[in-house]
Design an enzyme around this catalytic site. Structure first.
Site, PDB file in Angstrom:
ATOM      1  N   CYS A 125      21.683  83.398  11.649  1.00 11.40           N
ATOM      2  CA  CYS A 125      21.591  84.770  12.176  1.00 11.40           C
ATOM      3  C   CYS A 125      21.075  85.773  11.145  1.00 11.40           C
ATOM      4  CB  CYS A 125      22.944  85.229  12.697  1.00 11.40           C
ATOM      5  SG  CYS A 125      23.623  84.146  13.935  1.00 11.40           S
ATOM      6  N   HIS A 129      23.859  93.050  12.724  1.00 12.12           N
ATOM      7  CA  HIS A 129      23.743  91.862  13.584  1.00 12.12           C
ATOM      8  C   HIS A 129      24.772  91.986  14.706  1.00 12.12           C
ATOM      9  CE1 HIS A 129      23.724  87.879  15.093  1.00 12.12           C
ATOM     10  NE2 HIS A 129      24.784  87.456  14.437  1.00 12.12           N
ATOM     11  N   ASN A 153      24.906  87.607  21.504  1.00 16.28           N
ATOM     12  CA  ASN A 153      24.455  87.298  20.143  1.00 16.28           C
ATOM     13  C   ASN A 153      23.157  86.485  20.238  1.00 16.28           C
ATOM     14  OD1 ASN A 153      24.020  86.159  17.630  1.00 16.28           O
ATOM     15  ND2 ASN A 153      26.162  85.587  17.290  1.00 16.28           N
TER      16      ASN A 153
HETATM   17  O1  UT7 Z   1      26.405  85.039  14.567  1.00 17.36           O
HETATM   18  C1  UT7 Z   1      27.652  84.615  14.078  1.00 17.36           C
HETATM   19  C2  UT7 Z   1      28.350  83.846  15.136  1.00 17.36           C
HETATM   20  N1  UT7 Z   1      29.682  84.043  15.483  1.00 17.36           N
HETATM   21  C3  UT7 Z   1      30.519  85.100  15.339  1.00 17.36           C
HETATM   22  O2  UT7 Z   1      30.242  86.095  14.765  1.00 17.36           O
HETATM   23  C4  UT7 Z   1      31.867  84.954  15.959  1.00 17.36           C
HETATM   24  C5  UT7 Z   1      32.965  85.620  15.195  1.00 17.36           C
HETATM   25  N2  UT7 Z   1      34.222  85.479  15.902  1.00 17.36           N
HETATM   26  C6  UT7 Z   1      34.502  86.149  17.047  1.00 17.36           C
HETATM   27  O3  UT7 Z   1      33.699  86.939  17.496  1.00 17.36           O
HETATM   28  C7  UT7 Z   1      35.842  85.930  17.702  1.00 17.36           C
HETATM   29  O4  UT7 Z   1      36.639  85.119  16.877  1.00 17.36           O
HETATM   30  C8  UT7 Z   1      35.720  85.261  19.114  1.00 17.36           C
HETATM   31  C9  UT7 Z   1      35.132  86.260  20.113  1.00 17.36           C
HETATM   32  C10 UT7 Z   1      34.855  84.033  19.061  1.00 17.36           C
HETATM   33  C11 UT7 Z   1      37.096  84.881  19.632  1.00 17.36           C
HETATM   34  O5  UT7 Z   1      37.945  86.008  19.666  1.00 17.36           O
HETATM   35  P1  UT7 Z   1      39.430  85.921  19.076  1.00 17.36           P
HETATM   36  O6  UT7 Z   1      40.051  87.234  19.307  1.00 17.36           O
HETATM   37  O7  UT7 Z   1      39.307  85.432  17.649  1.00 17.36           O
HETATM   38  O8  UT7 Z   1      40.096  84.849  20.024  1.00 17.36           O
HETATM   39  P2  UT7 Z   1      40.725  83.442  19.657  1.00 17.36           P
HETATM   40  O9  UT7 Z   1      39.667  82.469  19.297  1.00 17.36           O
HETATM   41  O10 UT7 Z   1      41.838  83.672  18.691  1.00 17.36           O
HETATM   42  O11 UT7 Z   1      41.349  83.027  21.049  1.00 17.36           O
HETATM   43  C12 UT7 Z   1      42.411  83.763  21.648  1.00 17.36           C
HETATM   44  C13 UT7 Z   1      42.723  83.143  22.993  1.00 17.36           C
HETATM   45  C14 UT7 Z   1      42.898  81.610  22.906  1.00 17.36           C
HETATM   46  O12 UT7 Z   1      43.929  81.266  23.828  1.00 17.36           O
HETATM   47  P3  UT7 Z   1      45.392  80.914  23.289  1.00 17.36           P
HETATM   48  O13 UT7 Z   1      45.193  79.767  22.350  1.00 17.36           O
HETATM   49  O14 UT7 Z   1      45.862  82.168  22.581  1.00 17.36           O
HETATM   50  O15 UT7 Z   1      46.134  80.596  24.539  1.00 17.36           O
HETATM   51  C15 UT7 Z   1      41.586  81.080  23.432  1.00 17.36           C
HETATM   52  O16 UT7 Z   1      41.712  79.801  24.011  1.00 17.36           O
HETATM   53  O17 UT7 Z   1      41.634  83.349  23.906  1.00 17.36           O
HETATM   54  C16 UT7 Z   1      41.235  82.103  24.473  1.00 17.36           C
HETATM   55  N3  UT7 Z   1      39.814  82.148  24.773  1.00 17.36           N
HETATM   56  C17 UT7 Z   1      39.327  82.628  25.933  1.00 17.36           C
HETATM   57  N4  UT7 Z   1      39.922  83.096  27.042  1.00 17.36           N
HETATM   58  C18 UT7 Z   1      39.136  83.510  28.052  1.00 17.36           C
HETATM   59  C19 UT7 Z   1      38.781  81.791  23.965  1.00 17.36           C
HETATM   60  N5  UT7 Z   1      37.624  82.013  24.597  1.00 17.36           N
HETATM   61  C20 UT7 Z   1      37.929  82.525  25.813  1.00 17.36           C
HETATM   62  C21 UT7 Z   1      37.154  82.953  26.900  1.00 17.36           C
HETATM   63  N6  UT7 Z   1      37.781  83.440  27.987  1.00 17.36           N
HETATM   64  N7  UT7 Z   1      35.803  82.915  26.891  1.00 17.36           N
END
Ligand code: UT7
Length: 322
Positions: free
Chosen positions: A112, A249, A279
């Site tokens: 990215c 970004h 993204n």
């Molecule tokens: O270009 C660089 C590429 N990537 C990035 O910059 C990504 C950087 N990271 C992020 O943006 C965030 O970490 C995410 C958006 C990917 C995730 O957000 P988060 O607040 O860190 O959520 P999490 O991964 O801690 O997940 C929280 C909950 C989980 O459920 P449990 O385990 O708490 O029951 C996930 O399973 O949200 C769940 N979850 C979803 N629920 C509904 C994960 N994805 C989804 C979804 N819809 N799409």
């Protein structure tokens, strides 16, 4: 002393739009989760368009907005992790499509951060007086690498391209650039290639997908974005008030909000278009810069910072006077 400047920008996205509600029909997710955790509402996805198709459309717009013609371009650099082929590069296909003269064309992969890396190369090569006008492009069809059954990643990405003509200048335009890489030893953000040692992959041809530890990437991003912005300000003896706009970004609106808080630059100076595109990896920064220019958020004479991070873990930032 020779300087460099932005001399025209353009962007393109495929027409097909996938909303959060559309995604909720594919995986267990919903608009509320995606919007509140990422800021994304919709993204454009390629159906038939290749990375080169999008790069071509964006490049034509950038050339049209610039003061030069196709014949003035003396190098093309394309940043992409999703080239149409292993080779020839997207840059080389662009040379054919745009009917460019016999000039060096090559692709780079810094995930990215790729566009800021391309900007760094173009800036240094023009300042060396070896080249005068370089076309740089960030172009991706990232949804080709998306695992549509993984809700952790499939809601995040979109396709698109952004292009820029960088030219020699009598006044300083591109004032400073930082690029770097901090090894992602744990493989928190990775997309595998087929294992070349295993001949069976040639028979099975299984698509490989993006794997991401979102929380670790989030931590890296929220550390490196403020530190890159602060370094650019410090080494150019500028205050945050001297910055008219920050174009980051677009990976997660919460990452941009955290950076805004940490560098103490208000959110109304941070460009956000992630709601419309998701993204788009190396395309995200040039799409956002082009949009910000065309909408009048950045005007001639304004000073802005652009900053990116990505797989590797790579990062980069630039201080630019338009
Ligand atoms: O270009 C660089 C590429 N990537 C990035 O910059 C990504 C950087 N990271 C992020 O943006 C965030 O970490 C995410 C958006 C990917 C995730 O957000 P988060 O607040 O860190 O959520 P999490 O991964 O801690 O997940 C929280 C909950 C989980 O459920 P449990 O385990 O708490 O029951 C996930 O399973 O949200 C769940 N979850 C979803 N629920 C509904 C994960 N994805 C989804 C979804 N819809 N799409």
């Amino acid at each position: 002393m020779r300087y460099t400047k932005i001399n025209g920008t353009g962007h393109a996205v495929p027409p097909k739009v996938l909303t959060n509600d559309d995604l909720a029909k594919i995986v267990e997710t919903n608009d509320e989760w995606i919007s509140s955790r990422t800021g994304i509402k919709r993204r454009h996805i390629s159906v038939t368009e290749t990375t080169t198709d999008l790069a071509e459309q964006a490049s034509l717009k950038a050339l049209e907005a610039s003061s030069v013609t196709i014949d003035d371009i003396d190098m093309v650099i394309v940043a992409t992790v999703t080239p149409d082929h292993a080779f020839p590069g997207v840059s080389n296909l662009l040379q054919q499509r745009l009917n460019l003269k016999e000039i060096p064309t090559f692709d780079i992969n810094a995930a990215c951060s790729g566009f800021v890396y391309a900007l760094n190369l173009a800036d240094k090569l023009i300042k060396s007086e070896a080249y005068d006008h370089i076309l740089i492009v960030g172009a991706e069809t990232l949804t080709r690498l998306t695992d549509w059954s993984d809700r952790n990643t499939c809601v995040l990405f979109g396709d698109g391209a952004g292009a820029m003509v960088i030219s020699k200048s009598e006044k300083p335009g591109i004032k400073d650039i930082i690029v770097g890489s901090r090894s992602d030893t744990e493989g928190h953000l990775i997309c595998d290639s087929p294992d070349l040692k295993d001949p069976s992959v040639n028979k099975i041809s299984q698509q490989d997908h993006i794997h991401m530890n979102g929380r670790e990437v989030f931590k890296f991003a929220t550390r490196v974005m403020p530190s890159t912005i602060n370094q650019l300000l410090e080494r150019n003896q500028l205050d945050k008030e001297d910055i008219d706009y920050v174009i980051a970004h677009q990976a997660n609106k919460r990452i941009i909000e955290k950076a805004s808080k940490d560098v103490d630059i208000p959110m109304d100076k941070m460009y956000v278009n992630i709601q419309n595109y998701g993204n788009t990896s190396a395309a995200s920064v040039p799409i956002a810069i082009d949009e910000a220019i065309r909408k009048g958020h950045i005007k001639p004479g304004d000073t802005f910072v652009t900053v990116a991070f990505g797989g590797g873990f790579t990062y980069g930032g630039a201080l630019i006077n338009l």
